[in-house]
Design a protein around this motif. Structure first.
Motif, short mmCIF file in Angstrom:
data_model
loop_
_atom_site.label_atom_id
_atom_site.label_comp_id
_atom_site.label_asym_id
_atom_site.label_seq_id
_atom_site.Cartn_x
_atom_site.Cartn_y
_atom_site.Cartn_z
N UNK A 12 0.81 -1.21 0.00
CA UNK A 12 0.00 0.00 0.00
C UNK A 12 0.85 1.27 0.00
N UNK A 13 2.15 1.13 0.10
CA UNK A 13 3.08 2.27 0.06
C UNK A 13 2.71 3.35 1.08
N UNK A 79 -4.97 5.86 4.58
CA UNK A 79 -5.67 4.60 4.80
C UNK A 79 -5.69 3.81 3.50
N UNK A 80 -6.21 2.59 3.58
CA UNK A 80 -6.26 1.73 2.41
C UNK A 80 -7.44 2.06 1.53
N UNK A 172 -4.74 4.75 -6.02
CA UNK A 172 -4.46 4.37 -7.40
C UNK A 172 -3.61 3.10 -7.43
N UNK A 173 -4.05 2.12 -8.22
CA UNK A 173 -3.30 0.86 -8.35
C UNK A 173 -2.14 1.08 -9.30
N UNK A 174 -0.95 0.79 -8.84
CA UNK A 174 0.25 0.96 -9.65
C UNK A 174 0.62 -0.30 -10.42
N UNK A 203 -0.10 -0.15 -4.76
CA UNK A 203 -0.98 1.00 -4.93
C UNK A 203 -0.48 2.15 -4.07
N UNK A 204 -0.97 3.33 -4.39
CA UNK A 204 -0.58 4.52 -3.63
C UNK A 204 -1.82 5.38 -3.41
#
Length: 256
Positions: A12-13, A79-80, A172-174, A203-204
């Motif tokens: 989740x960075x 948060x996620x 945003x999913x990386x 993701x970030x």
């Protein structure tokens, strides 16, 4: 089974915990220093040097610094994945997103409006003294005038930002990998439909909005113009003794 596919846990960075603690420690240190300065100014408010430095303006500069440095705290809130309410109402994380420009902008306006009022008041007194004219510049009038103008413009930008295109928390999913779903049998067809989905690997999360950055740039440019005006005031008061205007110190503070 043998055909099972192992999916690694999503990264989740998040901001590293040591970095968050460093930020909290920095904010706490600044707050304690500012509170100590306010107490010191109160106890020495009758000292001739402090009276010449105009303690009421110094207090507002310290208070503005406390407000602006507080913007670090909502920066650490994250948060996620989160599903927004169906009515589109704000979540707590969204309030944290908008607290950043509010705290930073208002703190900046309070600090520099008090600073400008302080230098402008000294400049007016010395300008009339060189013309051999008596001039009384009320402290309260200077504060209300400068803080009113600066806060009005700053609040106008922030309110437009808040109501037109406020920042909200988005993730945003990386990086992701496709994962096969289960087969479903359609009674009206001999062909099994194949359901596919994706597993996120990285993701970030960030605060963003469709037009929010335009307001943020307007806020930055307005503050840059204020800094430029501060340099002009410092140049206009460069010949005034530093015991009264501290132009050289203010110039260094603005530049660096």
């Amino acid at each position: 089974g043998a055909s099972a596919q192992c999916i690694p846990e999503e990264d989740l960075n998040f901001i590293p915990t040591p970095l968050k603690r460093t930020g909290y420690a920095f904010v706490g240190w600044i707050w304690c220093t500012c509170l100590a300065l306010l107490v010191w100014l109160y106890f020495y408010r009758k000292n001739p040097l402090i009276r010449v430095s105009q303690p009421i303006f110094l207090c507002w500069v310290v208070i503005g610094s406390m407000v602006s440095i507080s913007s670090i705290i909502p920066m650490t809130i994250e948060r996620g994945y989160d599903i927004r309410d169906s009515d589109g109402s704000f979540r707590p994380i969204d309030h944290a997103c908008m607290a950043i420009p509010w705290l930073w902008g208002l703190g900046f306006a309070i600090t520099f409006s008090a600073l400008f009022a302080k230098v402008w008041r000294v400049k007016e007194v010395y300008r009339h003294s060189t013309q051999f004219r008596r001039k009384t510049v009320e402290v309260g009038h200077s504060i209300v005038w400068f803080m009113g103008i600066f806060l009005f413009i700053e609040l106008s930008i922030l309110l437009a930002f808040q109501f037109y295109s406020p920042h909200r928390w988005e993730r945003e999913v990386l990086q992701s990998v496709p994962a096969p779903g289960r087969s479903t049998n359609d009674d009206n067809s001999d062909i099994d439909s194949f359901v596919e989905s994706e597993f996120a690997l990285s993701s970030v999360g960030k605060c963003t909005s469709e037009s929010g950055w335009y307001f943020f740039l307007a806020l930055v440019w307005y503050n840059v113009l204020c800094l430029f005006y501060a340099l002009i005031l410092c140049f206009q008061t460069k010949d005034i003794p530093s015991d009264f205007a501290e132009s050289s110190h203010i110039f260094l503070a603005v530049m660096f």
